[in-house]
Every structure is written in structure tokens, then in C-alpha cells.
Design an enzyme around this catalytic site. Structure first.
Site, PDB file in Angstrom:
ATOM      1  N   SER A  88     -31.033 -11.219 -34.965  1.00 48.87           N
ATOM      2  CA  SER A  88     -30.356 -12.043 -33.971  1.00 48.87           C
ATOM      3  C   SER A  88     -31.108 -13.369 -33.800  1.00 48.87           C
ATOM      4  O   SER A  88     -31.230 -14.128 -34.769  1.00 48.87           O
ATOM      5  CB  SER A  88     -30.220 -11.262 -32.675  1.00 48.87           C
ATOM      6  OG  SER A  88     -29.278 -11.872 -31.817  1.00 48.87           O
ATOM      7  N   ASP A 113     -19.949  -5.919 -34.263  1.00 48.05           N
ATOM      8  CA  ASP A 113     -20.984  -6.482 -33.396  1.00 48.05           C
ATOM      9  C   ASP A 113     -20.289  -7.252 -32.264  1.00 48.05           C
ATOM     10  O   ASP A 113     -19.529  -8.179 -32.530  1.00 48.05           O
ATOM     11  CB  ASP A 113     -21.840  -7.416 -34.261  1.00 48.05           C
ATOM     12  CG  ASP A 113     -23.034  -7.995 -33.528  1.00 48.05           C
ATOM     13  OD1 ASP A 113     -22.923  -8.241 -32.309  1.00 48.05           O
ATOM     14  OD2 ASP A 113     -24.062  -8.212 -34.186  1.00 48.05           O
ATOM     15  N   HIS A 137     -24.757  -4.487 -32.664  1.00 45.29           N
ATOM     16  CA  HIS A 137     -25.902  -5.410 -32.611  1.00 45.29           C
ATOM     17  C   HIS A 137     -27.209  -4.679 -32.273  1.00 45.29           C
ATOM     18  O   HIS A 137     -28.231  -5.310 -32.038  1.00 45.29           O
ATOM     19  CB  HIS A 137     -25.614  -6.474 -31.548  1.00 45.29           C
ATOM     20  CG  HIS A 137     -26.382  -7.751 -31.720  1.00 45.29           C
ATOM     21  ND1 HIS A 137     -26.180  -8.610 -32.783  1.00 45.29           N
ATOM     22  CD2 HIS A 137     -27.368  -8.338 -30.975  1.00 45.29           C
ATOM     23  CE1 HIS A 137     -26.993  -9.647 -32.672  1.00 45.29           C
ATOM     24  NE2 HIS A 137     -27.737  -9.512 -31.596  1.00 45.29           N
TER      25      HIS A 137
END
Lengths: 276, 276
Positions: A146, A222, A254
Site C-alpha cells: 500500500s 481490494d 487489502h
């Protein structure tokens, strides 16, 4: 530097250490996994940069990377994601301030004094590792999740020769065009958008690319995928003829369950470059 | 149908057969590999569509697929790329006419009478296979190279439920925007470009996607990569959150040496879907 903890782990040692950082002007904590091979000779190292809200601890405990790193004879570094402490500016939002350093050197008040995470990852922590641990600085690779995927990709492209390979789990791929990015750049770097381009993986891929292989995994379900913008990075990678792969993983989200699932592939990917 | 040849191959049989096709109004030749398991019960089948200038024979002799298909217990079909014969219109260019059917049903003269390759692959040859060989029509997947990658992707997206997985080696990914495509569509389908969209993998990916996994391999130093436009398909796949992967393979070109290198991955990929 002080030792916070050391635990036997897959035949090696999972340590946690704290040190005074000249980059961030505060004490920083990091995790370091050394495989058994490090008792004999310096080993290659894989950096893992974490995402928003994480400390050094999340990946260290949830990504399941040590097993694969031990098999590959590779060290793992888990830095923190921001400066920390009561004297360090913060923000009530989860995605600004402590836990959200965004791997940039802040130029704006009140952030500039401590939020120098680019320098911390690129210079300060490597210097400490090189002088303190049996790690081979000629054999480094980097990955992240991320916000940390953003960090890994941008560091890799802007420090040619430093990392042999780069990979990312669900990276923030095009932050100058996303709410995950514009907010941070505005706060940390100021309103002049031309200064943001050096921290956007898609723009860097279009402009210069990476001198090695790039692996990106992204879950199709996600919940943050619209802010991550994998399509922009994929287009840039293919248009540049960048060696590597973008994989859209069906039904993954995620979380660290996604990361731990594909961690074996990522460690293998880096091991191939590090032991070449 | 007549048998042209049958050879023992990896414990199964590599056959070459000819039959009168009602779709193309001429005799068509195809290769079929049946693994040893086909002697006992119907087996899953992987279609392989070839590229410009190829016959049924190129992949059959150069892709090295039989070894992996034998291990996976999967049949392979190698159709020809166009109608053939002295009565069939042709063109002096390598990329039009015989050897360049482009997997469309031509509507324009002089092509329309024989160049019905979409129907040949989608209907005519499957009907023959179903009634003649021990193949399970409920378990089909499809792949292809270059023009054949284009064919595989477009057939897979426009025949939902037919194929469980689709893969492509260096596909012509966005033919409505490329010299490899516009020339063929103009000749076979006419000047009305709205009729071309159903034969463009990128446009189909944007519009509908594929109900399964998609695997694409593309060599970074493929001399035809500018005409193939992998970046357009990669962007569309990621923007759609299409499960699958696009891999940019460093230093590989457009040849069967590239195909044979990644064929094991492709057969494994399809085997996972076919045996699920």
C-alpha cells in the site's frame, strides 16, 4: 542503538531495535530478521515498507515472511512508517502524521522537522544496518504494501543501482491522481504539484523505469483499489516495456491475509535477483 | 474427415487431420494431440490459435506443448489460421489472405465466401471434435500467439461459458488502433469501424471482461511490440479488476523460442482451471 527484543525464529533471529535517527530527529524502532546464514557471512537483505497506520511490527508478525526468507538465506528489515513520539506532530486522521509518513521528506510546517522518511529509509537506517549487522549492502531488494508499495517503487526507481528488484502488494500506484497521495503531498510537500512527481510510481515508471524486475500483486476486490490505481502503473510498465509482472488476484483484499498468501512468491522473486 | 498422420508422442498421439468445413467452404487441416488418458475417458482440451503466416503445423512442432499437456492429461488442438487452396482468394502480402484469417467472419469481397474463421473456430471445428474424438466439451480453454492471441482473447470474451481460462503470448491486443488490425478489419469487415469493436481484446476487456483468469506474456524486446500494444490491454485488465496477470518478459522476442519458454506456465495455468 538498543535492543528491544530478540526471538529465535526459523533458525535465525527476529530482533527489534531502537536508535536515534538524525534524519527524523527522534528515536526510531525497526524489526530485523537475520537468517541462520548471517552467523557465518553477510547476507542479502529485503526491505519491507509498511502501509498507513502500521508500525515496524505489523508485517513482522503477520506477513509470514520469515519462513521464506530463512529458506532463501535473506535478511528482512521492517522499518516504521513515520517518526514517533509526543514531541512529533500528529493529526487525528488515520492517514496523516504518525503512521503515515508516506516515504517523503516533508518541506512544510509542522512536518518538516521530523517527517524525513525518504532520508530515513534511503540513508539513515541503511548506514546503521551496514555498520551494525552482517548484511551485504551490495545485495539489497525492496518491497512494500500500500503506502509502503508506493515507497518501495519510488525509492527503487530513484536510487538506481541500490536495489536489485522491487515488488509491491497493492501499492498506491499513482498518488498524484488519488486521494491517497494528494492529501499527503499537499501537507508534507506543499501546493506546488511539480514537486510531487518524484514520488509517484506511475510518473517515475513513464519517465525512467527500473533497472531490474518489478512484481506487483493487487487484489481484485481490494476495497481501496480505486485509490490505488493499479491500471495506471500497469499501463506505464507495459508502455515502457519494463520487465516484470502485474497480477490481479481474484477475490483478495487489502489485508495481511492477501500479503501472506503471495509473500512466498515475492521472496522467491527477490531471492532470484539477490542470489544471481 | 481424413487422417493425414498420427505419431506417438509423450505417451499419447499427435494427429493431423483434414475435413471439409461448412464454415470456410474448403478443406481445413488441424493438429490434435490426445494424451494417454484419452484412451480411457474424454479429456479437457486446450485450443492453440497461431499467428500470421502459420499453419496448423508451427505450434505443433515448435511450441513444445505436448510434454506439458501429457503431464496434465489435456488435449491440444492446433487449427489452421485461414482457409486454404487455389480457389481461395489470397494476397501477396504476408499479413492478408491465406495464413492471415484474423479470426473474423469476413463480410467483404473477395473474402466473404471462405474467410469465416470465427465460425470455424467457434462452431465448425468444435462440432467435429465433439463428435469424433474423446474430448470433454465442458472443459475447454484457449490460448494463442500474436494474431492467435487476439483470436483467443476475443473468442473467450465473446463466448462466455465456453472457455474456463484464456492466455496469450504476445497478442495483438488493440487491433483497432494498430496497423496489425486496421488493415485486416478494413479488408475483411469493411470501412465501418463500429463493426470492428467486437474483435478488439482491449475494447472487449473494457466492455465486458472474461469470467475466469487471463494470462498474458509479452517479450520486452519483441520487435513487433509497438503494433501489439500490450499497455492498452494491461490498463483495461487492471481498470476492470480482471483476475489475471500481464507479464513483461525481459529480453524475449516474438518467436517460438519465447513461446516454448513460457508454455509450461501456460499449460499449468489452464490445467488449474480445467481440472478445478
Amino acid at each position: 542503538m538498543r535492543t528491544i527484543s530478540e526471538n529465535r525464529c526459523f533458525g535465525g533471529v527476529q530482533g527489534v531495535y531502537a536508535h536515534a535517527s538524525s534524519a527524523t530527529n527522534c528515536e526510531m524502532t525497526f524489526g530485523l530478521f537475520l537468517p541462520a546464514e548471517a552467523e557465518i557471512a553477510p547476507v542479502p537483505v529485503l526491505w519491507y515498507l509498511s502501509g498507513l497506520t502500521c508500525t515496524h511490527e505489523n508485517a513482522m508478525t503477520k506477513a509470514g515472511a520469515q519462513k521464506w526468507a530463512a529458506e532463501a538465506g535473506i535478511a528482512l528489515v521492517f522499518p516504521d512508517t513515520s517518526p514517533r513520539g509526543t514531541d512529533v506532530p500528529d493529526d487525528p486522521a488515520y492517514d496523516l502524521g504518525q503512521g503515515a509518513g508516506f516515504y517523503v521528506n516533508a518541506t512544510q510546517d509542522p512536518w518538516a522537522q521530523h517527517y524525513q522518511m525518504w532520508d530515513y529509509i534511503a540513508e539513515d537506517l541503511p548506514r546503521l544496518l551496514d555498520t551494525t549487522f552482517p548484511i551485504d549492502p551490495e545485495r539489497q531488494s525492496i518491497c512494500g504494501h500500500s503506502m509502503g508499495g508506493h515507497g518501495a517503487l519510488t525509492l527503487a526507481m530513484r536510487l538506481p543501482g541500490r536495489y536489485r528488484s522491487v515488488s509491491a502488494f497493492a501499492p498506491i500506484a499513482h498518488p498524484t491522481a488519488s486521494d491517497w497521495g494528494r492529501k499527503h503531498f499537499l501537507n508534507y510537500l506543499g501546493a506546488e504539484e511539480s514537486g510531487w512527481a518524484g514520488h509517484d510510481a506511475t510518473l517515475l515508471m513513464r519517465e525512467r523505469g527500473f533497472d531490474g524486475e518489478v512484481l506487483v500483486d493487487q487484489g481484485t476486490t481490494d476495497p481501496f483499489v480505486n485509490a490505488l490505481m493499479p491500471e495506471a502503473l500497469a499501463e506505464a510498465m507495459c508502455a515502457r516495456r519494463q520487465p516484470g509482472a502485474v497480477r490481479m488476484q481474484k477475490g483478495y483484499d487489502h489485508s495481511y491475509f492477501m500479503i501472506s498468501t503471495f509473500m512466498p512468491d515475492h521472496v522467491s522473486f527477490h531471492a532470484e535477483a539477490l542470489w544471481a
